[in-house]
Every structure is written in C-alpha cells, then in structure tokens.
Design an enzyme around this catalytic site. Structure first.
Site, PDB file in Angstrom:
ATOM      1  N   HIS A 209      15.168  32.092  -2.701  1.00 27.42           N
ATOM      2  CA  HIS A 209      16.498  32.676  -1.751  1.00 27.42           C
ATOM      3  C   HIS A 209      17.656  32.131  -2.285  1.00 27.42           C
ATOM      4  O   HIS A 209      17.866  31.008  -2.868  1.00 27.42           O
ATOM      5  CB  HIS A 209      16.042  32.510  -0.179  1.00 27.42           C
ATOM      6  CG  HIS A 209      16.785  33.328   0.432  1.00 27.42           C
ATOM      7  ND1 HIS A 209      18.069  33.164   0.832  1.00 27.42           N
ATOM      8  CD2 HIS A 209      16.335  34.255   1.087  1.00 27.42           C
ATOM      9  CE1 HIS A 209      18.584  34.158   1.576  1.00 27.42           C
ATOM     10  NE2 HIS A 209      17.449  34.869   1.700  1.00 27.42           N
TER      11      HIS A 209
ATOM     12  N   ASP B 243       9.983  37.840   3.264  1.00 27.25           N
ATOM     13  CA  ASP B 243       9.164  39.054   2.581  1.00 27.25           C
ATOM     14  C   ASP B 243       7.686  38.728   2.465  1.00 27.25           C
ATOM     15  O   ASP B 243       7.028  39.185   1.983  1.00 27.25           O
ATOM     16  CB  ASP B 243       9.687  39.733   1.536  1.00 27.25           C
ATOM     17  CG  ASP B 243      11.153  40.460   1.770  1.00 27.25           C
ATOM     18  OD1 ASP B 243      11.159  40.884   2.785  1.00 27.25           O
ATOM     19  OD2 ASP B 243      12.162  40.268   1.140  1.00 27.25           O
TER      20      ASP B 243
HETATM   21  N1  ACO Z   1       9.424  33.289  -9.336  1.00 27.89           N
HETATM   22  C1  ACO Z   1       9.609  32.476 -10.305  1.00 27.89           C
HETATM   23  N2  ACO Z   1      10.752  31.962 -10.580  1.00 27.89           N
HETATM   24  C2  ACO Z   1      11.936  32.026  -9.941  1.00 27.89           C
HETATM   25  C3  ACO Z   1      11.712  32.763  -8.438  1.00 27.89           C
HETATM   26  C4  ACO Z   1      10.337  33.472  -8.363  1.00 27.89           C
HETATM   27  N3  ACO Z   1      10.482  34.190  -7.194  1.00 27.89           N
HETATM   28  N4  ACO Z   1      13.017  32.884  -8.012  1.00 27.89           N
HETATM   29  C5  ACO Z   1      13.880  32.071  -8.773  1.00 27.89           C
HETATM   30  N5  ACO Z   1      13.218  31.539  -9.740  1.00 27.89           N
HETATM   31  C6  ACO Z   1      13.615  30.775 -10.759  1.00 27.89           C
HETATM   32  C7  ACO Z   1      14.384  31.470 -11.931  1.00 27.89           C
HETATM   33  O1  ACO Z   1      13.957  32.055 -12.908  1.00 27.89           O
HETATM   34  C8  ACO Z   1      15.565  30.314 -12.109  1.00 27.89           C
HETATM   35  O2  ACO Z   1      15.004  29.221 -13.057  1.00 27.89           O
HETATM   36  P1  ACO Z   1      15.700  28.604 -14.129  1.00 27.89           P
HETATM   37  O3  ACO Z   1      16.858  28.156 -13.424  1.00 27.89           O
HETATM   38  O4  ACO Z   1      14.978  28.035 -14.890  1.00 27.89           O
HETATM   39  O5  ACO Z   1      16.544  29.925 -14.965  1.00 27.89           O
HETATM   40  C9  ACO Z   1      15.560  29.694 -10.767  1.00 27.89           C
HETATM   41  O6  ACO Z   1      14.539  29.952 -10.029  1.00 27.89           O
HETATM   42  C10 ACO Z   1      16.954  30.264  -9.974  1.00 27.89           C
HETATM   43  O7  ACO Z   1      16.900  31.485  -9.698  1.00 27.89           O
HETATM   44  P2  ACO Z   1      17.845  32.567  -9.703  1.00 27.89           P
HETATM   45  O8  ACO Z   1      17.402  33.878  -9.954  1.00 27.89           O
HETATM   46  O9  ACO Z   1      19.051  32.015 -10.476  1.00 27.89           O
HETATM   47  O10 ACO Z   1      18.348  32.490  -8.208  1.00 27.89           O
HETATM   48  P3  ACO Z   1      19.213  33.724  -7.519  1.00 27.89           P
HETATM   49  O11 ACO Z   1      19.648  32.927  -6.282  1.00 27.89           O
HETATM   50  O12 ACO Z   1      19.900  34.310  -8.459  1.00 27.89           O
HETATM   51  O13 ACO Z   1      18.059  34.668  -6.764  1.00 27.89           O
HETATM   52  C11 ACO Z   1      16.080  35.648  -5.713  1.00 27.89           C
HETATM   53  C12 ACO Z   1      17.591  34.561  -5.572  1.00 27.89           C
HETATM   54  C13 ACO Z   1      16.863  36.931  -6.328  1.00 27.89           C
HETATM   55  C14 ACO Z   1      15.651  35.700  -4.432  1.00 27.89           C
HETATM   56  C15 ACO Z   1      15.271  35.191  -6.438  1.00 27.89           C
HETATM   57  O14 ACO Z   1      14.659  34.174  -6.150  1.00 27.89           O
HETATM   58  C16 ACO Z   1      13.919  36.223  -6.793  1.00 27.89           C
HETATM   59  O15 ACO Z   1      14.009  36.886  -7.765  1.00 27.89           O
HETATM   60  N6  ACO Z   1      12.900  35.983  -5.997  1.00 27.89           N
HETATM   61  C17 ACO Z   1      11.567  37.057  -5.790  1.00 27.89           C
HETATM   62  C18 ACO Z   1      12.417  38.212  -5.041  1.00 27.89           C
HETATM   63  C19 ACO Z   1      12.383  38.324  -3.616  1.00 27.89           C
HETATM   64  O16 ACO Z   1      11.390  37.747  -3.207  1.00 27.89           O
HETATM   65  N7  ACO Z   1      13.250  38.887  -3.098  1.00 27.89           N
HETATM   66  C20 ACO Z   1      13.471  38.835  -1.651  1.00 27.89           C
HETATM   67  C21 ACO Z   1      14.717  37.636  -1.283  1.00 27.89           C
HETATM   68  S1  ACO Z   1      14.902  37.526   0.253  1.00 27.89           S
HETATM   69  C22 ACO Z   1      15.696  38.944   0.917  1.00 27.89           C
HETATM   70  O17 ACO Z   1      16.364  39.454   0.157  1.00 27.89           O
HETATM   71  C23 ACO Z   1      15.246  39.509   2.201  1.00 27.89           C
END
Ligand code: ACO
Length: 428
Positions: free
Chosen positions: A306, A363
């Site tokens: 998140h 979710d």
């Molecule tokens: N699985 C694996 N790795 C992940 C995940 C995941 N679900 N989420 C984040 N990471 C990793 C990224 O690859 C990144 O790694 P790095 O630092 O080595 O490059 C690090 O964790 C940070 O992630 P970001 O994508 O930079 O974080 P951001 O804040 O931009 O994204 C997000 C947040 C979009 C929710 C992300 O965690 C994600 O894609 N999750 C899966 C989709 C999801 O569940 N979305 C619902 C969110 S809740 C809502 O909107 C109601």
C-alpha cells in the site's frame, strides 16, 4: 505561524509550515516558484499534499484509519453504511431522527429514469460492470441538468448527492441482472438500504426473497470499510475533475474509471483470480512468492502493499476476521481462503516483504466475502465503487465548498529544445 528555511542558489527563503489536527506537518510551497523559480517534483504524488481535508485521517505507520475522528474498528462494528455516509458528508454522527430522515430521502429516489433501462440494452452482456457503471453514472447528468450549474446552492448539490447514493445500488443490481439475462427488479423502499440492494440483486419476480441478516451485516461492514480513504487515486480524480467545475456525476464517473485499475480497486478481482490460479496450479505457495520477488517477472502479489500503510492495513485485519465469521455462519468452506491465509503467512515471514513493509491490503480478503455473498468476481470492483461512493461525494462537496482552485500540476520538461521546422521535401 512556524516557518521552514529553504536555501537555494545561495539565497534563503521562508516557507510556511502547516500543521494538521493530528500533528501532520507540511511545507506550503504554493508560492515557491514565484519566489525562487523552482517547482517541486514528485512523480506519482508520493509525498505531496493536494489539499487540506477534515474527513478521513490515516496514519500509515501505526495502521490507523478514522472517519471524522472515529476509529474504523468501532464504525465497522456498530454502525450502518448510511450512518457512515451521513457522518462523512455532514461531519457528525446523525441523531436517530436525522438518520431516519436521511434514509427516507434516499429511499424516495432509488428509482432510475425508465429511459436509462434502454442504455443497458446497448451493452453486450459480456461488458465489464465498471465500464457500464461509469458511463451510466456520467449520463445521469443529462437527466438532472440542475447539476451542471457550478454555482448551484447547497440544497441542489445535496439533492444530487442523495440521488447518487440512491441510484447507484439500483444501477449495480441492474448491471448484474443484465449479465444474467434476468428481469430487472425494482427497488423496494420498505427495506433497509443494504437489504434493498440485495433484494434487487438476488430477488426474482417468481418467488419471495428476504436476505439473510448475516449477509446484510457483512455487506454493511464491507461498505463501511471502503467508504473513504482520503486522497487516494480515485478520490483525487473526483476532486481533480470537480475542480474544473465539472458536475458531480461526471466527477464521480471519473473516480470510478480511476478505481477500475488493477493497482487500485481492480485489485480485489485480481486477488481472487490469482488465488484461483495458485489453487489450480497445485497450491505451491513458495513458487508464487518467488515469482512476486523476481524483478524480471511481472507477477505481483495482488492485495499486498500500500502507498500509505507501511505497517498493516486496519481494514484488512477487520475483513480477515469477518471472512472467517461470514463463511462460518453461512456454512461455506472456501479453499481459496486457506490459500490466502497461507500466502499471507509465508509472505509476512519473508525478508523481501518485511524489508519493503508489504502487508495485505483491503482487497486481499474482501473478494472471499463477496464470493460467499454470491457476488460474481467481475462485480467485485463495482462493489468497491458502491462503498467508496460516500467518500467521493463527501470529498467532492468539501472541495466545492472550499472553492478550491482548478488542479493543474506543473512538470519538468525533458523533450527537445527549440529547433527549426524542416519541410518534408528536404527531410530525405
Ligand atoms: N508484490 C511484490 N512486490 C511488491 C508489491 C507486491 N504486491 N507491492 C510492492 N512491491 C515492491 C515493489 O516492487 C518495490 O520494490 P523495489 O523497492 O525493490 O523496487 C517496493 O515493493 C515498493 O513498491 P512500489 O510499487 O514502489 O510502491 P507504491 O507505493 O508505488 O505502490 C501499490 C503501492 C500500487 C499498492 C503496490 O504495492 C502494488 O502494486 N500492490 C499490488 C496491487 C494492489 O493490491 N493494489 C491495491 C492497493 S489498495 C487500494 O487501492 C484499495
């Protein structure tokens, strides 16, 4: 007012410090460019406050979520969705009389114009429910032209807010009926808001239908947990579109489109599809954890991570518990819930997820409850939109009442510098 000192190009500039009621600190940079020639750069608005707001407070480090000061745990346990909608919109919990009046006003507007039924005929039955919902919500503006006036008095805005709260459940239920090829069920205003929605979804003209009270309670809880989440992607979209003085239907429809994406509300559908895929693949959890960690693999653990919560998502905690209760009470055993729990356990003890502070989000478990309630997977994001509606409306109203300026971010241009046009004949 407290000040911060910025040093740039050998000069010092004072910036106002803004402090929120929970001690959140911000630097006011609105005049920075006028004073220094600099803008701030923050792609994805990871650290940018777009507004001040009195609706929802989140502390992502502590896993705290409050609507108008009330902890989400208490609201989810004791209230109903319409009570929460009232709280978000008006700032205070309603008295019994106020809530009854609010419920009555909504019940009186649950019907949708008969011409809108024809819209449904135009969509293929395979259309994604989010596409139908967003387009029909936007088109409601054409039935209520009073909503187009950006200077309309509060009572007009309020009437359109009530219309949206009243009609969106009817639209969602009709989207479902269209998919099934079943007759549309007209609203029954003698039922509670949530019971009426379930009646329109699952009722049929051929038999009496009364939703199970456990199902009504579970749905109320889910809607409350999704009702608002401060300046997330879809809510920011609603406020951004509204800031151009676009009408409330267009603004909410835009928010629905933003919610649709798999990184936002679309994740609930993706989670169930992912869990089903893991199950069909033999349930080898470690294999999928490894894939999620592999930077060369596009697979991500959906429902994990998140932007704001770096501890745990308090909504996920409540939903996980509710999933167990609902399945128990309905006598359902969903093998996907076992896979979800195992996946969470393995991920939370893996250094990759620990270091990045990735926890289950709202979710991760919600789809398991939706499924137990009989809601098909393609409708999950629409159910999220249903809950988030109250928050979008409250945030839109707050933005409009504060007379906020049009949203217009700046950029740092990185394209070619000035060059002369070469006529095509000379370009070779
Ligand atoms: N699985 C694996 N790795 C992940 C995940 C995941 N679900 N989420 C984040 N990471 C990793 C990224 O690859 C990144 O790694 P790095 O630092 O080595 O490059 C690090 O964790 C940070 O992630 P970001 O994508 O930079 O974080 P951001 O804040 O931009 O994204 C997000 C947040 C979009 C929710 C992300 O965690 C994600 O894609 N999750 C899966 C989709 C999801 O569940 N979305 C619902 C969110 S809740 C809502 O909107 C109601």
């Amino acid at each position: 007012m407290q000040k911060a000192l910025l040093q740039v190009d050998g000069q010092s500039y004072e910036l106002d410090i803004v402090i929120g009621s929970e001690g959140e600190k911000a630097l006011d940079i609105a005049k920075l460019r006028d004073k220094t020639g600099y803008i701030t750069l923050d792609v994805g608005y990871k650290n940018t406050g777009a507004t001040t707001s009195g609706i929802t407070f989140i502390d992502g480090e502590q896993g705290i979520l409050r609507y108008r000061g009330y902890p989400i745990e208490q609201l989810a346990e004791f209230s109903t969705y319409l009570e929460i909608a009232y709280l978000l919109l008006y700032g205070e919990l309603p008295t019994k009389a106020q809530l009854e009046q609010f419920e009555r006003k909504i019940a009186e507007r649950t019907l949708i114009h008969e011409d809108i039924k024809k819209f449904f005929d135009g969509f293929p039955s395979s259309a994604h429910p989010m596409g139908i919902l967003a387009s029909v919500v936007c088109s409601l503006s054409s039935f209520y032209p009073e909503s187009l006036d950006p200077h309309a008095p509060d009572e007009v805005v309020e009437r359109n807010i009530i219309r949206l709260l009243a009609k969106v459940p009817t639209l969602i239920a009709w989207i479902y009926k269209k998919r099934k090829g079943h007759p549309y069920m007209y609203p029954r205003n003698d039922k509670s808001y949530v019971a009426n929605f379930l009646y329109m979804m699952f009722g049929m003209p051929t038999y009496d239908y009364e939703p199970d009270t456990h199902v009504v309670d579970a749905l109320n809880k889910l809607l409350i947990l999704h009702a608002d989440h401060e300046q997330n992607c879809s809510t920011s979209t609603v406020r951004t579109v509204g800031s151009s003085q676009a009408n409330i239907y267009a603004s909410v429809a835009a928010g629905m489109c933003a919610l649709w994406g798999p990184l936002h509300g679309g994740a609930n559908q993706e989670v169930i599809e992912m869990l089903e895929m893991i199950r069909a693949d033999g349930g080898n959890i470690q294999k999928w954890i490894n894939r999620a960690k592999d930077k060369n693999d596009p697979f991500r653990l959906m429902g994990f991570g998140h932007r704001v919560y770096k501890n745990f998502d308090p909504r996920a905690k409540i939903i996980k518990q509710a999933a167990d209760q609902v399945l128990n009470v309905l006598g359902i055993h969903d093998p996907v819930l076992d896979i979800a729990k195992k996946l969470e356990e393995v991920a939370l003890s893996d250094p990759y997820f620990i270091e990045r502070r990735l926890y289950p989000n709202v979710d991760f478990y919600s789809g398991i409850i939706y499924r137990a309630l009989g809601i098909p997977v393609e409708m999950f994001t629409v159910m999220f939109a249903f809950g988030r509606l109250a928050g979008w409306l409250a945030q839109w109203w707050e933005m409009r009442r504060a007379n906020e300026p049009i949203v217009r971010p700046r950029q740092v241009y990185t394209g070619p510098t000035l060059r002369e046009y070469v006529p095509i004949a000379k370009r070779g």
